[in-house]
Design a protein around this motif. Structure first.
Motif: not given
Length: 171
Positions: A99-109, A134-140, A158-162
């Protein structure tokens, strides 16, 4: 099912008839339509209703059949890592090899509601970034206020889920 958690989950399940109106409202207002499926059969329903991103919620990070079904959609996928460890995260991520890793993100939570700043371990954002470069890492963010999200960005998110509640009395 007779499992006690099943009754609770059924009570809060999104009514399928709401998917199309929510999707249309999102498109009309320039908002990405993001949904969290909890069973494989929900994924074709989300695809049919123009879901933009599939979010694998923390309890489902171990549900490899669900993740594999989500990958087949070729939609971007966000995986929340609450209540997991590196092995569990790695098991989920390995399913994305083709799968294209550009389409995957992991959220630390941190699976605490509401979460306190002292329990966030935001260093995990840096750790996950090094482990999965190679994967975007974000935060929940399950905290009250915006401080945790601001700190998470400082730690490299690089990504926030609130998560937020507008009114505790609303159904």
């Amino acid at each position: 099912s007779n499992h006690p958690a099943y009754k609770i989950l059924k009570e809060y399940e999104l009514n399928k008839s709401w998917l199309k109106p929510i999707s249309k409202l999102c498109k009309k207002n320039g908002i990405l339509f993001v949904c969290s499926p909890f069973y494989k059969g929900a994924i074709p329903l989300l695809k049919k209703n123009n879901c933009d991103i599939i979010k694998i919620a923390s309890p489902e990070i171990k549900n490899i059949p669900l993740i594999e079904e989500a990958i087949k959609t070729n939609l971007p996928i966000i995986i929340s890592s609450g209540d997991s460890n590196l092995k569990i995260i790695n098991d989920a991520v390995t399913k994305f090899k083709k799968f294209d890793n550009k389409k995957l993100a992991i959220l630390h939570c941190t699976s605490q509601y509401p979460a306190s700043l002292k329990n966030l371990n935001l260093n995990n954002i840096k750790f996950l970034s090094k482990r999965f470069p190679k994967i975007s890492i974000g935060f929940s963010d399950h905290c009250i206020g915006s401080e945790a999200s601001i700190l998470a960005v400082a730690f490299g998110a690089s990504l926030i889920e609130k998560h937020f509640t507008i009114n505790k009395d609303d159904w």
